[in-house]
Design a protein around this motif. Structure first.
Motif, PDB file in Angstrom:
ATOM      1  N   ASN A 166       0.939  -1.691   0.277  1.00 55.28           N
ATOM      2  CA  ASN A 166       0.084   0.114  -0.073  1.00 55.28           C
ATOM      3  C   ASN A 166       0.929   0.929   0.046  1.00 55.28           C
ATOM      4  O   ASN A 166       0.433   2.675  -0.196  1.00 55.28           O
ATOM      5  CB  ASN A 166      -1.056  -0.153   0.987  1.00 55.28           C
ATOM      6  CG  ASN A 166      -0.654  -0.391   2.532  1.00 55.28           C
ATOM      7  OD1 ASN A 166       0.962   0.228   2.545  1.00 55.28           O
ATOM      8  ND2 ASN A 166      -0.696  -0.132   3.643  1.00 55.28           N
TER       9      ASN A 166
ATOM     10  N   LEU B 125      -2.378  -3.389  -5.227  1.00 57.63           N
ATOM     11  CA  LEU B 125      -3.005  -2.633  -4.837  1.00 57.63           C
ATOM     12  C   LEU B 125      -3.812  -1.200  -5.137  1.00 57.63           C
ATOM     13  O   LEU B 125      -1.968  -0.899  -5.976  1.00 57.63           O
ATOM     14  CB  LEU B 125      -3.062  -1.867  -2.893  1.00 57.63           C
ATOM     15  CG  LEU B 125      -3.193  -2.629  -2.251  1.00 57.63           C
ATOM     16  CD1 LEU B 125      -3.529  -4.290  -1.976  1.00 57.63           C
ATOM     17  CD2 LEU B 125      -3.305  -2.250  -0.240  1.00 57.63           C
TER      18      LEU B 125
ATOM     19  N   ALA C 236      -5.193   1.933  -1.600  1.00 61.26           N
ATOM     20  CA  ALA C 236      -5.306   1.054  -1.227  1.00 61.26           C
ATOM     21  C   ALA C 236      -6.487   0.195  -1.666  1.00 61.26           C
ATOM     22  O   ALA C 236      -6.700  -1.099  -0.433  1.00 61.26           O
ATOM     23  CB  ALA C 236      -5.143   1.149   0.490  1.00 61.26           C
TER      24      ALA C 236
END
Length: 252
Positions: A148, A224, A228
């Motif tokens: 992320n 991602l 996210a």
């Protein structure tokens, strides 16, 4: 016993010196049949983890080199085994020293991921995911990366790759593994195979997980996005081992 600190540890080493540059290798040994799940085929559940820590550090006397041999052996009457293809090595806590990530399975509570720190030259419990709660319920690691983009690495795994296929991401935070995502229906393992397929690649745009759709009809690159959110791109209908290897080599 469930938190499984480190029973029966044999350590042949002193503490790691300051400013050490450390590399770690690890492997499983001593197959055991006390669990008998056989998700990875026969003789693929283990009672022992070997860790080799190689270190060097600058000192006034020059370069010091040394190696620590660590043995994490589960007693013969233990209720836990290592159910995994190979240990994984990554610095999860950001202290500059590699950690060892393994899958353990409990005879009544099923699997969990356990992280061992090699800080100070001796393995120690760093963190773990909860046991899944039932026997013969396995988790198959995908890999470890900062998925992320927040500067912290996550452990990615498939929860029950043969029955559920849930993608889960766990981030080490404040001394614990915190789940930061779960969802989807994906897989990376066929029951009885001694190999977990795919893994994590980076073809220049950030880490991607190479997985199959749950019915094995499609190869996918899962990632991602900036918010996210988990996204995926189809890499075609071929889910053979050769196709997985091409995808991991950024050839698909």
């Amino acid at each position: 016993m469930l938190r499984a600190a480190i029973p029966a540890l044999l350590l042949i080493a002193a503490a790691l010196p300051a400013r050490a540059e450390v590399s770690i290798a690890a492997h499983y040994a001593d197959p055991t049949d006390r669990y008998g799940h056989n998700a990875l085929g026969p003789d693929q559940e283990f009672a022992t983890l070997y860790i080799e820590v190689t270190r060097k550090a600058g000192s006034e006397g020059g370069l010091f080199k040394g190696q620590s041999s660590l043995t994490y052996r589960l007693p013969a009457d233990d209720d836990i085994v290592f159910e995994d293809t190979a240990p994984r090595i990554a610095d999860l806590d950001g202290d500059g020293l590699p950690d060892v990530i393994v899958v353990q399975s409990n005879l009544t509570l099923g699997s969990r991921v356990l992280v061992l720190s090699a800080k100070d030259g001796a393995p120690a419990y760093l963190a773990s995911t909860p046991f899944v709660g039932e026997p013969n319920h396995w988790v198959a690691p995908i890999g470890i990366a900062d998925f992320n983009g927040d500067g912290h690495q996550e452990i990615a795994l498939i929860d029950a790759p043969h029955r559920l296929g849930i993608l889960r991401l766990f981030q080490f935070e404040n001394g614990a593994l915190r789940e930061v995502f779960h969802g989807g229906t994906l897989t990376n393992h066929r029951y009885g195979a001694d190999r977990i397929m795919g893994g994590v690649r980076d073809c220049g745009s950030g880490p991607e997980m190479i997985l199959a759709s749950f019915d094995w009809s499609q190869l996918r690159a899962v990632y991602l996005d900036a918010e996210a959110n988990v996204k995926w791109q189809s890499l075609g209908p071929d889910t053979s081992p050769a196709a997985f290897e091409k995808a991991m080599a950024c050839a698909l």
